[in-house]
Design a protein around this motif. Structure first.
Motif, PDB file in Angstrom:
ATOM      1  N   ARG A  36       0.833  -1.195   0.000  1.00  0.00           N
ATOM      2  CA  ARG A  36       0.000   0.000   0.000  1.00  0.00           C
ATOM      3  C   ARG A  36       0.877   1.258   0.000  1.00  0.00           C
ATOM      4  NH1 ARG A  36      -4.864   1.462   4.220  1.00  0.00           N
ATOM      5  NH2 ARG A  36      -6.460   1.901   2.654  1.00  0.00           N
ATOM      6  N   TRP A  38       1.138   5.598   0.378  1.00  0.00           N
ATOM      7  CA  TRP A  38       0.538   6.587   1.265  1.00  0.00           C
ATOM      8  C   TRP A  38       0.808   8.001   0.746  1.00  0.00           C
ATOM      9  CZ3 TRP A  38      -1.759   5.557   6.221  1.00  0.00           C
ATOM     10  CH2 TRP A  38      -1.797   4.211   6.556  1.00  0.00           C
ATOM     11  N   ALA A  74      -3.495   4.784   0.502  1.00  0.00           N
ATOM     12  CA  ALA A  74      -4.093   5.435   1.663  1.00  0.00           C
ATOM     13  C   ALA A  74      -3.812   6.934   1.574  1.00  0.00           C
ATOM     14  CB  ALA A  74      -3.517   4.869   2.949  1.00  0.00           C
ATOM     15  N   VAL A  76      -4.039  10.431   3.724  1.00  0.00           N
ATOM     16  CA  VAL A  76      -4.182  10.985   5.067  1.00  0.00           C
ATOM     17  C   VAL A  76      -4.375  12.491   4.950  1.00  0.00           C
ATOM     18  CG1 VAL A  76      -3.117  11.221   7.327  1.00  0.00           C
ATOM     19  CG2 VAL A  76      -2.656   9.182   5.951  1.00  0.00           C
ATOM     20  N   SER A  97       4.659   9.728   9.897  1.00  0.00           N
ATOM     21  CA  SER A  97       3.757   8.651   9.480  1.00  0.00           C
ATOM     22  C   SER A  97       4.341   7.964   8.240  1.00  0.00           C
ATOM     23  CB  SER A  97       2.387   9.243   9.165  1.00  0.00           C
ATOM     24  OG  SER A  97       2.419   9.947   7.926  1.00  0.00           O
ATOM     25  N   VAL A  99       3.600   8.282   5.162  1.00  0.00           N
ATOM     26  CA  VAL A  99       3.338   8.951   3.889  1.00  0.00           C
ATOM     27  C   VAL A  99       4.605   9.017   3.039  1.00  0.00           C
ATOM     28  CG1 VAL A  99       1.448  10.322   4.845  1.00  0.00           C
ATOM     29  CG2 VAL A  99       3.733  11.296   4.732  1.00  0.00           C
TER      30      VAL A  99
END
Length: 276
Positions: A36, A38, A74, A76, A97, A99
């Motif tokens: 995944r 980000w 994802a 955010v 995070s 990302v």
């Protein structure tokens, strides 16, 4: 040098493409087990504003159409409002995070994100004069970890867009004798707008009045000082966080004076302004 798809892409899609270029490298696309991905979005505006929420949704929808669905990507979101301490905290949180790229806007905000990371790609949108502000090395080769979309409004230290806004005032109100520039002194780009505004207004036979605003009280004071001076128009310079946050009040000011208000962002029009 920009790729061919960028040159033919609509302006409202370019930020999406640039974000993808930053996040989804050819090597990542070639891998089958990338997992995944980000993306962080840092919006220095209050959460829930319909216009800005719609823009972020368009970004997310375009990613999904390109195959980056929720199981692969994802996103955010952090909505901070016009408070740089909150922006700094959100930037620090995003950098800590998972990302892999950060999409943001605002000439006061991008430097804060840059301080938080020198490695995570930063994609800026609608920032005035990023070269002059030292955010990138050049438009053709931004260098570092920052790229994005610049508002092409500056030329030789001037802001031609302000002159166009003044011309619109004359077309809408031929009897106008003066014009008021509303700007935020906290915005580094304001110096260009103020520098251009006076000579451009005088060249059109308009008496210029520049009003810096930091708070809603300043906007109300500007209305009072401008109200008794005859026909005129209001110019609001390219989007600043403070001006965007108080756009409904600014539009109401111009409407109350019965002066044409010429804005540089369509969110003012959605708030009732006549022209962007």
């Amino acid at each position: 040098m920009l790729p061919s798809w960028y040159k033919t892409c609509r302006p409202d899609r370019r930020a999406v493409m640039l974000a993808l270029a930053a996040v989804l490298s050819p090597s990542a696309l070639a891998a089958q087990d990338i997992g995944r991905r980000w993306i962080g979005i840092l919006m220095p505006h209050a959460a829930g504003g319909a216009i800005l929420v719609r823009r972020v949704k368009a970004f997310r929808d375009a990613l999904e159409r390109l195959g980056w669905t929720n199981d692969r990507l994802a996103v955010v979101e952090r909505w901070t409002g016009d408070d740089l301490k909150t922006v700094e905290a959100a930037a620090t949180e995003l950098v800590s995070s998972p990302v892999q790229a950060i999409l943001t806007t605002g000439s006061r905000v991008v430097p804060t994100v840059q301080k938080a990371t020198s490695t995570i790609p930063i994609v800026l949108v609608s920032v005035s004069d990023p070269v002059g502000h030292g955010l990138v090395a050049s438009l053709a080769r931004p260098g570092g970890n920052t790229t994005g979309i610049s508002q092409p409004e500056f030329s030789d230290g001037q802001s031609p867009l302000v002159g166009k806004q003044l011309e619109l005032i004359q077309r809408l109100a031929p009897a106008a004798t003066r014009a008021m520039l509303v700007f935020s002194p906290q915005n580094p780009a304001s110096a260009f707008h103020v520098r251009t505004f006076g000579p451009a207004a005088e060249a059109l036979g308009l008496a210029p009045l520049s009003r810096p605003v930091r708070t809603a009280a300043d906007i109300r004071e500007a209305r009072t000082s401008f109200a008794h001076r005859g026909d005129g128009g209001v110019v609001v310079v390219p989007s600043d966080l403070t001006l965007l946050a108080d756009r409904s009040l600014i539009v109401a000011l111009a409407a109350d004076l019965r002066f044409p208000g010429i804005y540089s962002d369509d969110s003012f029009v959605y708030s009732g302004g006549p022209v962007s």
